[in-house]
Scaffold this motif. Structure first.
Motif, PDB file in Angstrom:
ATOM      1  N   HIS A 307       0.823  -1.205   0.000  1.00 30.90           N
ATOM      2  CA  HIS A 307       0.000   0.000   0.000  1.00 30.90           C
ATOM      3  C   HIS A 307       0.862   1.263   0.000  1.00 30.90           C
ATOM      4  N   THR A 308       2.090   1.133   0.503  1.00 32.95           N
ATOM      5  CA  THR A 308       3.038   2.244   0.504  1.00 32.95           C
ATOM      6  C   THR A 308       4.361   1.716  -0.057  1.00 32.95           C
ATOM      7  N   HIS A 309       5.462   2.367   0.260  1.00 35.19           N
ATOM      8  CA  HIS A 309       6.766   1.880  -0.206  1.00 35.19           C
ATOM      9  C   HIS A 309       7.415   0.958   0.822  1.00 35.19           C
ATOM     10  N   GLN A 310       6.609   0.488   1.781  1.00 32.33           N
ATOM     11  CA  GLN A 310       7.095  -0.433   2.800  1.00 32.33           C
ATOM     12  C   GLN A 310       6.142  -1.613   2.926  1.00 32.33           C
ATOM     13  N   PHE A 311       6.700  -2.770   3.236  1.00 30.13           N
ATOM     14  CA  PHE A 311       5.880  -3.975   3.410  1.00 30.13           C
ATOM     15  C   PHE A 311       6.672  -4.990   4.228  1.00 30.13           C
ATOM     16  N   GLN A 312       6.034  -6.100   4.566  1.00 32.21           N
ATOM     17  CA  GLN A 312       6.652  -7.121   5.408  1.00 32.21           C
ATOM     18  C   GLN A 312       7.028  -8.363   4.603  1.00 32.21           C
ATOM     19  N   VAL A 313       8.106  -9.008   5.040  1.00 30.30           N
ATOM     20  CA  VAL A 313       8.464 -10.343   4.575  1.00 30.30           C
ATOM     21  C   VAL A 313       8.645 -11.216   5.812  1.00 30.30           C
ATOM     22  N   TRP A 314       8.012 -12.394   5.792  1.00 26.68           N
ATOM     23  CA  TRP A 314       8.101 -13.343   6.895  1.00 26.68           C
ATOM     24  C   TRP A 314       8.775 -14.627   6.413  1.00 26.68           C
ATOM     25  N   LEU A 315       9.663 -15.185   7.255  1.00 27.05           N
ATOM     26  CA  LEU A 315      10.324 -16.445   6.948  1.00 27.05           C
ATOM     27  C   LEU A 315      10.391 -17.312   8.209  1.00 27.05           C
ATOM     28  N   PRO A 316      10.445 -18.639   8.046  1.00 24.10           N
ATOM     29  CA  PRO A 316      10.379 -19.550   9.193  1.00 24.10           C
ATOM     30  C   PRO A 316      11.751 -19.881   9.784  1.00 24.10           C
ATOM     31  N   TYR A 317      12.496 -18.852  10.126  1.00 27.37           N
ATOM     32  CA  TYR A 317      13.810 -19.041  10.714  1.00 27.37           C
ATOM     33  C   TYR A 317      13.990 -18.025  11.834  1.00 27.37           C
ATOM     34  N   GLY A 318      15.033 -18.199  12.634  1.00 26.04           N
ATOM     35  CA  GLY A 318      15.292 -17.286  13.728  1.00 26.04           C
ATOM     36  C   GLY A 318      15.787 -15.938  13.240  1.00 26.04           C
ATOM     37  N   ARG A 339      18.100  -6.143   6.303  1.00 22.01           N
ATOM     38  CA  ARG A 339      18.916  -5.740   7.448  1.00 22.01           C
ATOM     39  C   ARG A 339      18.514  -6.576   8.673  1.00 22.01           C
ATOM     40  N   ARG A 340      17.986  -5.919   9.688  1.00 17.83           N
ATOM     41  CA  ARG A 340      17.692  -6.630  10.935  1.00 17.83           C
ATOM     42  C   ARG A 340      16.287  -7.248  10.899  1.00 17.83           C
ATOM     43  N   TRP A 341      16.215  -8.528  11.222  1.00 17.97           N
ATOM     44  CA  TRP A 341      14.956  -9.240  11.342  1.00 17.97           C
ATOM     45  C   TRP A 341      14.517  -9.244  12.799  1.00 17.97           C
ATOM     46  N   THR A 342      13.214  -9.388  13.026  1.00 17.07           N
ATOM     47  CA  THR A 342      12.672  -9.432  14.382  1.00 17.07           C
ATOM     48  C   THR A 342      11.717 -10.608  14.525  1.00 17.07           C
ATOM     49  N   GLU A 343      11.435 -10.950  15.765  1.00 19.98           N
ATOM     50  CA  GLU A 343      10.432 -11.970  16.087  1.00 19.98           C
ATOM     51  C   GLU A 343       9.334 -11.276  16.884  1.00 19.98           C
ATOM     52  N   HIS A 354      10.701  -9.107   8.526  1.00 11.27           N
ATOM     53  CA  HIS A 354      11.548  -7.999   8.110  1.00 11.27           C
ATOM     54  C   HIS A 354      10.680  -6.958   7.414  1.00 11.27           C
ATOM     55  N   GLU A 355      10.909  -5.691   7.738  1.00  9.47           N
ATOM     56  CA  GLU A 355      10.212  -4.597   7.079  1.00  9.47           C
ATOM     57  C   GLU A 355      11.061  -4.100   5.910  1.00  9.47           C
ATOM     58  N   VAL A 356      10.565  -4.290   4.722  1.00  9.99           N
ATOM     59  CA  VAL A 356      11.274  -3.873   3.513  1.00  9.99           C
ATOM     60  C   VAL A 356      10.869  -2.448   3.166  1.00  9.99           C
ATOM     61  N   THR A 357      11.849  -1.611   2.911  1.00  9.69           N
ATOM     62  CA  THR A 357      11.610  -0.244   2.456  1.00  9.69           C
ATOM     63  C   THR A 357      12.255  -0.064   1.090  1.00  9.69           C
ATOM     64  N   VAL A 358      11.525   0.490   0.157  1.00 13.47           N
ATOM     65  CA  VAL A 358      12.059   0.785  -1.177  1.00 13.47           C
ATOM     66  C   VAL A 358      12.112   2.304  -1.331  1.00 13.47           C
ATOM     67  N   ALA A 359      13.315   2.833  -1.497  1.00 16.26           N
ATOM     68  CA  ALA A 359      13.495   4.277  -1.649  1.00 16.26           C
ATOM     69  C   ALA A 359      14.445   4.537  -2.813  1.00 16.26           C
ATOM     70  N   GLY A 360      15.086   5.696  -2.815  1.00 17.66           N
ATOM     71  CA  GLY A 360      15.897   6.102  -3.954  1.00 17.66           C
ATOM     72  C   GLY A 360      16.884   5.071  -4.456  1.00 17.66           C
ATOM     73  N   PRO A 361      17.724   4.491  -3.582  1.00 15.87           N
ATOM     74  CA  PRO A 361      18.699   3.513  -4.066  1.00 15.87           C
ATOM     75  C   PRO A 361      18.065   2.284  -4.706  1.00 15.87           C
ATOM     76  N   GLY A 362      16.831   1.958  -4.326  1.00 13.55           N
ATOM     77  CA  GLY A 362      16.183   0.760  -4.847  1.00 13.55           C
ATOM     78  C   GLY A 362      15.558   0.931  -6.218  1.00 13.55           C
TER      79      GLY A 362
END
Length: 406
Positions: A307-318, A339-343, A354-362
């Protein structure tokens, strides 16, 4: 922080900042000298640097200019600069409690004041909270109408970060606002990331802000500033909130660095946000396709179309092993994907986000670039875990589980 934790933090920062390719800048993670030099260089086009530094946010200085430009961008009568959004929202909501005679605020349990502010609305502002819904989305008009208690204010976080930076449709938002008005409540927008909502709604920022009685916006989350926020709305309410700013200790002696960085953000980043939002859809689709073909037993890209330039990715690891894999990829290939993942609290055991952000470099990343980066990342993850790709996870999931695509 222990010595080993400090060493790990330094290692991650070196890896993230050393990567030549990334989807977005590493926020707030820059050597001090480099940041000061960049601010001085970029600031020349945003404000007259021969002017004097501010004192207590004087109206005829740089802070006053930022307040005027913010009000103009949002189409409101006035705006007041605050050192933090936490302070800005508490000031706004307690002002509305006094004006409505009702100290109850209706807001989502995932909203920032509930999740991240240590019960400040109750402990400091003396306000009570009710939740129209616990579903991971903004409340509907029906849910607002069905709140059992009368409430004086409805606070809507746009977008709702914890649920995946999600937004309602324009029609849903206007219906929800109307439902609050029908209950004689005022509406406040927690717009920490409001700047990038215009693309999804197909409306201008003034049109969006006009739905609410007051709006809070951040200057660093999307605009790349150093810190700071603004509360925008009717002049009388903003002036009253500014008095509470002083009581909260927010009348800082000098705020010109934050104000200058915010003005740079309004000039440079705000016009580019629609482009970031559009490209985030390409990145999310490529991530979706890569994970679907990877053999990873369980995954999620959410929302399916951001919906914006940010979204979530989930994976089944620590989170630790995922963060380490991302750092190793940056160190060894020069590409930073994650970068940094959270639980997150309440998430299924063994799942990280992980929260993915897409900005100028992307913007230079093609879909193939994303797919190649995902493949490399999973390779580093497999190497760290000592297993071949697709052989299951420590959580007990297997290949037959299938990907979660939406």
């Amino acid at each position: 922080m222990t010595e080993s934790e400090q060493e790990e933090r330094a290692r991650l920062l070196r890896a993230w900042n050393g990567a030549g390719r990334r989807l977005a800048p590493v926020p707030g993670r820059e050597p001090i000298g480099e940041r000061l030099a960049r601010l001085a260089g970029e600031g020349t086009g945003a404000y007259d640097l021969t002017d004097w530094t501010d004192q207590y946010g004087n109206e005829d200085g740089i802070v006053g200019e930022l307040e005027r430009r913010t009000a103009a961008a949002l189409g409101t009568e006035a705006a007041a600069f605050f050192p933090t959004g936490t302070m800005a929202q508490q000031a706004a909501l307690r002002c509305w409690a006094g004006r409505t005679g009702n100290d109850i605020v209706a807001l989502h349990p995932m909203a920032h004041p509930v999740r991240w502010e240590r019960d400040a609305l109750r402990q400091l502002a003396g306000l009570r909270v009710v939740h129209p819904t616990e579903a991971p989305r903004l409340p509907t008009a029906a849910e607002v109408r069905d709140v059992a208690e009368p409430f004086g204010s409805l606070a809507l976080e746009l977008p709702l970060r914890e649920a995946g930076f999600v937004l309602p449709s324009w029609e849903e938002l206007t219906d929800t606002v109307t439902a609050a008005r029908d209950r004689d409540a005022v509406v406040h927008f927690d717009g920490a990331r409001l700047w990038e909502c215009a693309t999804h709604f197909g409306r201008s920022l003034p049109e969006i802000a006009s739905l609410a009685d007051t709006v809070y916006v951040s200057f660093y989350k999307s605009l790349g500033g150093l810190s700071g926020a603004a509360l925008a709305g009717p002049s009388a309410v903003v002036q009253e909130a500014a008095a509470w700013r002083h009581r909260y200790g927010g009348a800082l002696f000098q705020q010109w660095p934050a104000a200058l960085a915010a003005l740079v953000g309004l000039d440079r980043e705000l016009p580019r946000l629609p482009e970031y939002v559009a490209h985030a859809a390409l990145v999310a689709q490529a991530l979706h396709e890569s994970l679907a073909a990877s053999g990873v037993p369980w995954w999620l890209v959410w929302p399916r179309v951001p919906h914006t330039h940010q979204f979530q990715v989930w994976l089944p690891y620590g989170a630790r092993e995922l963060t380490d894999a991302g750092a190793r990829q940056a160190e060894e290939t020069g590409t930073l994907l994650f970068r940094r993942w959270t639980e997150p609290a309440g998430a299924p055991p063994g799942m990280s986000m992980h929260e993915v952000t897409v900005a100028g470099p992307g913007l230079s990343w093609s879909a193939e670039d994303v797919r190649a980066a995902v493949g490399a990342f999973l390779g580093f993850l497999d190497a760290a875990r000592g297993t071949a790709s697709g052989q299951g996870t420590e959580t007990g999931a297997g290949r037959d589980s299938g990907p979660v695509a939406e």
